[in-house]
Design an enzyme around this catalytic site. Sequence first.
Site, PDB file in Angstrom:
ATOM      1  N   LYS A 242       0.824  -1.211   0.000  1.00 24.39           N
ATOM      2  CA  LYS A 242       0.000   0.000   0.000  1.00 24.39           C
ATOM      3  C   LYS A 242       0.863   1.269   0.000  1.00 24.39           C
ATOM      4  CE  LYS A 242      -4.194  -2.168   1.071  1.00 24.39           C
ATOM      5  NZ  LYS A 242      -3.717  -3.519   0.860  1.00 24.39           N
TER       6      LYS A 242
HETATM    7  C1  LIG Z   1      -4.223  -4.654   0.146  1.00 19.62           C
HETATM    8  C2  LIG Z   1      -3.374  -5.884   0.055  1.00 19.62           C
HETATM    9  C3  LIG Z   1      -3.592  -6.873  -0.935  1.00 19.62           C
HETATM   10  C4  LIG Z   1      -4.740  -6.802  -1.918  1.00 19.62           C
HETATM   11  O1  LIG Z   1      -4.552  -5.817  -2.900  1.00 19.62           O
HETATM   12  P1  LIG Z   1      -5.815  -5.287  -3.750  1.00 19.62           P
HETATM   13  O2  LIG Z   1      -5.300  -4.124  -4.513  1.00 19.62           O
HETATM   14  O3  LIG Z   1      -6.855  -4.888  -2.727  1.00 19.62           O
HETATM   15  O4  LIG Z   1      -6.265  -6.405  -4.612  1.00 19.62           O
HETATM   16  C5  LIG Z   1      -2.728  -7.959  -0.973  1.00 19.62           C
HETATM   17  N1  LIG Z   1      -1.718  -8.101  -0.071  1.00 19.62           N
HETATM   18  C6  LIG Z   1      -1.484  -7.177   0.885  1.00 19.62           C
HETATM   19  C7  LIG Z   1      -0.369  -7.410   1.853  1.00 19.62           C
HETATM   20  C8  LIG Z   1      -2.293  -6.037   0.981  1.00 19.62           C
HETATM   21  O5  LIG Z   1      -2.050  -5.138   1.963  1.00 19.62           O
END
Ligand SMILES: *Cc1c(COP(=O)(O)O)cnc(C)c1O
Length: 498
Positions: free
Chosen positions: A113
Amino acid sequence: MLYTSTRDASLRITSAEAITRGISADGGLFVPCETPKIDEAFLAKLVEMSYTDRAKAILKLYLTDFDPAEIDACVDAAYAPGKFSSADVAPVVTLHDNVNVLELWHGPTCAFKDMALQLLPHLLKASAAKTLRDKKIVILVATSGDTGKAALEGFRDVEGTNIVVFYPNSGVSPMQQKQMQTQEGANVGVCAVNGNFDDAQTGVKAIFTDPAVKQLFDEKGYVFSSANSINWGRLVPQIVYYFSAYADMVRQGKITLGDEINFVVPTGNFGNILAANYAVNMGLPVRKLICASNANNVLTDFITTGVYDRNRQFYMTVSPSMDILISSNLERLIFALSGEDDAAVRTLYDALKKTGRFDVGQATGDRIRALYAAGCCDDAATKRTIRETFEKHQYLCDTHTAVAVRVYEDYRAKTGDQTPAVIDSTASPYKFCTSVVEALGETVDGDDFAMLEKLEAITGIAAPAQLAGLRDKAIRFEGVCERNVDDMRAVIQRSLGL
Ligand SMILES: *Cc1c(COP(=O)(O)O)cnc(C)c1O
């Protein structure tokens, strides 16, 4: 380049408006009206560039209402030296043979993120300056854990912005709670809400829609905004690392310019994999996007059958950031593949609201399967994969990444597709150390912090400093509030010094 809404294709707004508004008033998501196309000469230039220069080149294709110097400043601030623990920002490493891992977790909170949330605050600030004038932005976040911390780190000390994060008092891990309670920065606020994540989320939504609260803050020069994953300003930074990974594959001699590769993406809200789809539409040579899910396999079924059905059991898994039954960003894919038919999107999403399911039909389903493959695995397979990957390839992966590794190995065995592959790694293994210790076959006999030390001892791999140093860090935010508008408003007022 103008933007439209998935539920009103007659709308035309600039990227600055799309980023400031976040979501369209009709309930739809903002999407670019055209796809900027790149050619091999563009790719060849990227190969020679740093990550920040790659980001500047891609962003300029989409944010055409920004001054190029403004984009440069946003990108330089987001990925400044020292913010990411790898000089490459998002390095590609070999797992085995022609299978590679794209590490997206070298940012301040050790999860992918950060790739978007380090940049969004700067884009939002610049966007607001164009569309809102003189107003200061207050970002409100309800978080189940990871997003709140990444947003706090992204907005911390970004001038002209404030951020207040609410998390469920009994719903985040001790490590996540400590991450938020110790947050640094002069413009940040954090408060626990009595209740679960839904309670925190409902409270934040009530604040957003309460006219009296809006007026109160408006008079003081503040407007509320959100940093959630459907904002175009979070999607566009993610397109960059697909180009960057491809360029690194060329630079490392793993492929020749023009060769196709596969990407494998551990998926929840469909934001990460959709960014890959934008890269493909722009001309990045890709054969398949492989969508990996945990036991909450609503997307596996959708991609295989064309039927999206959320009427199913919800599982709490060891990969919690993928525990999602409504993947919001999927709406953008459906809009594109239905020929930008906003009426069709409205019909499908009305059905989803009323019945919890929709069927996109054979033709759209076939178009999805031309690019996408999908698979899923449960917690037992996830843990087995962490152990096997460590034993066979000396690579330690977190639970989310392990889901992608498992789904990819199954895909490769089943299809015989030997195309060079890049697997997205979305979190540091140390972010989920209790599950990782257990996966390695060791006993769990302490909290997250004790398990972090144990994992270091087992693997000989040092934990990221920002996690290892957390245990002894001073707590700044211990407040707890009720989930009603009055209580939460008071928290925000105190945080802004009003
Ligand atoms: C948010 C997240 C995901 C999922 O990503 P999306 O864009 O919501 O599909 C996968 N792994 C981690 C560690 C995340 O924080």
